[in-house]
Enzyme design. Sequence first.
Site, PDB file in Angstrom:
ATOM      1  CB  SER A  38      -7.149  27.052 -21.058  1.00 18.28           C
ATOM      2  OG  SER A  38      -6.925  25.750 -21.028  1.00 18.28           O
TER       3      SER A  38
ATOM      4  CE  LYS B 104      -8.177  28.974 -28.967  1.00 18.87           C
ATOM      5  NZ  LYS B 104      -8.448  27.864 -28.097  1.00 18.87           N
TER       6      LYS B 104
ATOM      7  CG  HIS C 219      -6.255  19.960 -20.816  1.00 18.30           C
ATOM      8  ND1 HIS C 219      -5.970  21.250 -20.422  1.00 18.30           N
ATOM      9  CD2 HIS C 219      -7.018  20.022 -21.937  1.00 18.30           C
ATOM     10  CE1 HIS C 219      -6.658  22.153 -21.474  1.00 18.30           C
ATOM     11  NE2 HIS C 219      -7.004  21.458 -22.423  1.00 18.30           N
TER      12      HIS C 219
ATOM     13  NE  ARG D 224     -14.417  21.931 -23.481  1.00 17.78           N
ATOM     14  CZ  ARG D 224     -13.879  23.262 -23.742  1.00 17.78           C
ATOM     15  NH1 ARG D 224     -13.389  23.687 -22.595  1.00 17.78           N
ATOM     16  NH2 ARG D 224     -14.009  23.581 -24.880  1.00 17.78           N
TER      17      ARG D 224
HETATM   18  O1  PNS Z   1      -6.473  23.136 -27.464  1.00 12.97           O
HETATM   19  P1  PNS Z   1      -6.816  23.652 -28.833  1.00 12.97           P
HETATM   20  O2  PNS Z   1      -7.027  25.123 -28.799  1.00 12.97           O
HETATM   21  O3  PNS Z   1      -8.503  23.129 -29.143  1.00 12.97           O
HETATM   22  O4  PNS Z   1      -5.832  22.979 -30.015  1.00 12.97           O
HETATM   23  C1  PNS Z   1      -6.361  23.197 -31.359  1.00 12.97           C
HETATM   24  C2  PNS Z   1      -4.993  22.385 -31.974  1.00 12.97           C
HETATM   25  C3  PNS Z   1      -3.501  22.954 -31.699  1.00 12.97           C
HETATM   26  C4  PNS Z   1      -4.969  20.912 -31.766  1.00 12.97           C
HETATM   27  C5  PNS Z   1      -5.309  22.560 -33.524  1.00 12.97           C
HETATM   28  O5  PNS Z   1      -5.426  23.874 -33.835  1.00 12.97           O
HETATM   29  C6  PNS Z   1      -4.172  22.040 -34.316  1.00 12.97           C
HETATM   30  O6  PNS Z   1      -4.048  20.792 -34.598  1.00 12.97           O
HETATM   31  N1  PNS Z   1      -3.170  22.881 -34.985  1.00 12.97           N
HETATM   32  C7  PNS Z   1      -2.299  22.563 -35.758  1.00 12.97           C
HETATM   33  C8  PNS Z   1      -1.883  22.976 -37.146  1.00 12.97           C
HETATM   34  C9  PNS Z   1      -2.933  22.019 -37.984  1.00 12.97           C
HETATM   35  O7  PNS Z   1      -2.579  20.815 -38.102  1.00 12.97           O
HETATM   36  N2  PNS Z   1      -4.020  22.590 -38.428  1.00 12.97           N
HETATM   37  C10 PNS Z   1      -4.931  21.755 -39.242  1.00 12.97           C
HETATM   38  C11 PNS Z   1      -5.836  20.854 -38.181  1.00 12.97           C
HETATM   39  S1  PNS Z   1      -7.269  20.361 -39.232  1.00 12.97           S
END
Ligand code: PNS
Length: 161
Positions: A128, A41, A17, A90
């Site tokens: 993570s 999660k 990150h 990644r």
């Molecule tokens: O680190 P991660 O778990 O890959 O992050 C995922 C994240 C938090 C970026 C994604 O789940 C997100 O954008 N969540 C916010 C809710 C939302 O807008 N969902 C629709 C996205 S298409």
Amino acid sequence: MKIGVYPGSFDPVTEGHMDIIKRSAKMFDKVIVAVAKNYSKKPLFTAEERTELIQRSLQDMPNVEVDSFEGLLMDYIHSKNAQVIIKGLRAISDFEYEFQMALMNRKLDPKVETIFMMTSYKYSFLSSSMIKEVASLGGCIAGLVPENIIPDIYRKLKTIR
Ligand code: PNS
């Protein structure tokens, strides 16, 4: 002003990150690292703790700010007048899910672009979840997460045993 938002769960932040944060900071006037409060999660660290761990890991990056958000990412993007969503990739295995999210976000607002940055090959195996698994089993995570947050990770894992 070009503002990019780098969203994620960051539970906890890794060197992978940090690599994306440092490189994107060179491309935007401002980068906001946005910690998602609600994600599927069950997190080890609270959103406040995840935010603080990132803040502590940032050095000499005056155009990077750390924040947390709840709800739709696109609503948050609008509230910050940002134009770009920054994501790290990644491996091919990340692609399908990221592609789906990028297209959904584009459906929500076609004016907001998602850009993908390839992670540095050194960190391409990092996640993570793997950090937490290795640390919880007593393995060494040096070089994989910012050095000054390593004690926090071991300490937090002890509290859930
Ligand atoms: O680190 P991660 O778990 O890959 O992050 C995922 C994240 C938090 C970026 C994604 O789940 C997100 O954008 N969540 C916010 C809710 C939302 O807008 N969902 C629709 C996205 S298409």
